[in-house]
Design a protein around this motif. Structure first.
Motif, PDB file in Angstrom:
ATOM      1  N   HIS A  67       3.097  13.018  -0.421  1.00 43.72           N
ATOM      2  CA  HIS A  67       3.030  11.379  -0.517  1.00 43.72           C
ATOM      3  C   HIS A  67       1.320  10.936  -0.673  1.00 43.72           C
ATOM      4  O   HIS A  67       1.221   9.990  -1.972  1.00 43.72           O
TER       5      HIS A  67
ATOM      6  N   ARG B  65       3.451   4.429   9.399  1.00 46.62           N
ATOM      7  CA  ARG B  65       1.840   3.260   9.815  1.00 46.62           C
ATOM      8  C   ARG B  65       3.525   2.210  10.404  1.00 46.62           C
ATOM      9  O   ARG B  65       3.037   1.426  11.065  1.00 46.62           O
TER      10      ARG B  65
ATOM     11  N   ASP C 215       4.283   6.475   5.660  1.00 47.20           N
ATOM     12  CA  ASP C 215       5.158   5.145   5.351  1.00 47.20           C
ATOM     13  C   ASP C 215       5.595   4.797   6.620  1.00 47.20           C
ATOM     14  O   ASP C 215       5.481   3.844   7.073  1.00 47.20           O
TER      15      ASP C 215
ATOM     16  N   HIS D 193      -4.157   1.682  -4.836  1.00 46.80           N
ATOM     17  CA  HIS D 193      -4.930   2.493  -3.050  1.00 46.80           C
ATOM     18  C   HIS D 193      -6.352   2.580  -3.871  1.00 46.80           C
ATOM     19  O   HIS D 193      -6.639   3.605  -2.512  1.00 46.80           O
TER      20      HIS D 193
ATOM     21  N   HIS E 266      -3.957   6.131   4.118  1.00 47.43           N
ATOM     22  CA  HIS E 266      -3.127   5.859   2.690  1.00 47.43           C
ATOM     23  C   HIS E 266      -3.759   5.230   1.140  1.00 47.43           C
ATOM     24  O   HIS E 266      -3.444   4.949   0.595  1.00 47.43           O
TER      25      HIS E 266
ATOM     26  N   ARG F 215       0.901  -1.308   0.443  1.00 50.04           N
ATOM     27  CA  ARG F 215       0.110  -0.044  -0.157  1.00 50.04           C
ATOM     28  C   ARG F 215       0.853   1.216  -0.230  1.00 50.04           C
ATOM     29  O   ARG F 215       1.282   2.060   1.103  1.00 50.04           O
ATOM     30  N   GLY F 216       1.369   1.868  -1.196  1.00 49.94           N
ATOM     31  CA  GLY F 216       2.094   3.124  -1.376  1.00 49.94           C
ATOM     32  C   GLY F 216       2.849   2.991  -2.472  1.00 49.94           C
ATOM     33  O   GLY F 216       3.662   1.064  -2.789  1.00 49.94           O
TER      34      GLY F 216
ATOM     35  N   HIS G 288       8.201   7.025  -4.012  1.00 54.50           N
ATOM     36  CA  HIS G 288       7.826   7.970  -3.767  1.00 54.50           C
ATOM     37  C   HIS G 288       8.657   9.544  -3.367  1.00 54.50           C
ATOM     38  O   HIS G 288       8.514  10.380  -4.162  1.00 54.50           O
TER      39      HIS G 288
ATOM     40  N   ASP H  79      -0.399   8.416  -3.641  1.00 48.72           N
ATOM     41  CA  ASP H  79      -0.878   7.569  -3.003  1.00 48.72           C
ATOM     42  C   ASP H  79      -2.245   7.214  -4.290  1.00 48.72           C
ATOM     43  O   ASP H  79      -2.247   6.292  -4.587  1.00 48.72           O
TER      44      ASP H  79
END
Ligand SMILES: [Zn+2]
Length: 307
Positions: free
Chosen positions: A157, A65, A62, A167, A80, A21-22, A28, A161
């Protein structure tokens, strides 16, 4: 046996939120660096001065998280994504556009499970506008410039995403179609293996408009690109035993134009949103640390009256 299976499940559940997930963290960084390079002359020197710092911090959300940070609305993870196709079918008209509406319709647990990305994007945008405004105020806080740079990095960011198709879907890791791991194969391995040969368009400053609608439009466009990714993965794995060079070459061929467009879009979106936030704040002149500064006025208390 069951204990081992349960333990493995536990490990997987713990690993999923941080491992997927990202766009990959380096992706990035690449996208934010490109975005800063495409800013107009009124903004570019202000960001260029701290470009490496801003680029590095584009991966921070990220890491929040990974560290398990929480805010009043809950854990960082749902900020995200928005698994919009878990809630409705295209064109997603029945998905509430406000977080309050989401909670009212689905309850807090399901709303959080679906994700909070549109509203997180708006939250960071509003913060950026506020920091730009502070820069423009005669007695604004001295750290407003640092804050604007940092929040521009964080905002980049979440915008990136939103531009990542996986996503925007409940099948974010191919887990519903027996294509587990497609999330990182697509967004990290495929991109980084091919970064030097991808043909990215120059950054364009585009109209953005109201931020919430823009976040939804970006996510809905992302969702429309999920099916081709999964189809390409199915074809690339056929007759293959490993995710080897041949697999990634076969995955790239059908996806390359879309991948190039989406990565190009991501940087253009970041640059365009930063420009809009600055304009919304009244287009304040942006100070440079290296440039001349007018000295701040010393504020003194009035002299005490004579006794
Ligand atoms: Zn992310």
């Amino acid at each position: 046996m069951r204990a081992i299976a349960a333990a493995l499940c536990g490990v997987l559940v713990l690993a999923i939120p941080t491992a997927v997930r990202g766009w990959g963290m380096d992706v990035h960084r690449h996208l934010t660096r490109r975005a800063l390079g495409g800013l107009p002359p009124e903004l570019k020197p202000f960001f260029d001065e701290q470009r490496d710092y801003i680029v590095e911090h584009a991966a921070d959300p990220d890491l929040w998280r990974v560290a398990g940070l929480r805010t009043a609305v809950g854990e960082e993870d749902p900020n995200h994504f928005l698994d919009i196709d878990d809630l409705d079918a295209a064109p997603f008209a029945n998905v509430p556009r406000t977080w309050e509406g989401m909670v009212a319709k689905y309850g807090i647990d399901r709303a959080n499970k679906a994700g909070r990305l549109p509203w997180r994007g708006v939250e960071m945008y509003d913060r950026l506008v506020g920091h730009f405004r502070d820069i423009g105020r005669p007695n604004g806080p001295g750290y407003a410039a640092d804050n604007a740079r940092y929040i521009a990095s964080v905002l980049s960011h979440y915008l990136e995403d939103a531009s990542q198709p996986l996503h925007a879907t409940g099948n974010y890791d191919g887990q519903l179609t027996n294509q587990n791991g497609i999330h990182s194969r697509f967004e990290t391995a495929l991109v980084l293996r091919n970064w030097s040969t991808l043909n990215l368009a120059p950054v364009e400053i585009r109209p953005v408009g109201p931020m919430l609608g823009f976040m939804f439009a970006t996510i809905i466009e992302s969702q429309s690109l999920v099916a081709p990714i999964l189809a390409a993965d199915t074809r690339a794995t056929a007759g293959r035993e490993f995710y080897d060079d041949g697999y990634f070459a076969a995955l790239l061929t059908p996806l390359k134009p879309m991948l190039e467009r989406r990565l190009s879009d991501a940087s253009s979106i970041v640059a365009s949103v930063i420009v809009q936030a600055w304009k919304e704040a009244g287009s304040p002149p942006l100070p440079l640390n290296t440039g001349p500064r007018s000295p701040a006025r010393i504020r003194r208390a009035p002299a005490a009256p004579p006794k």
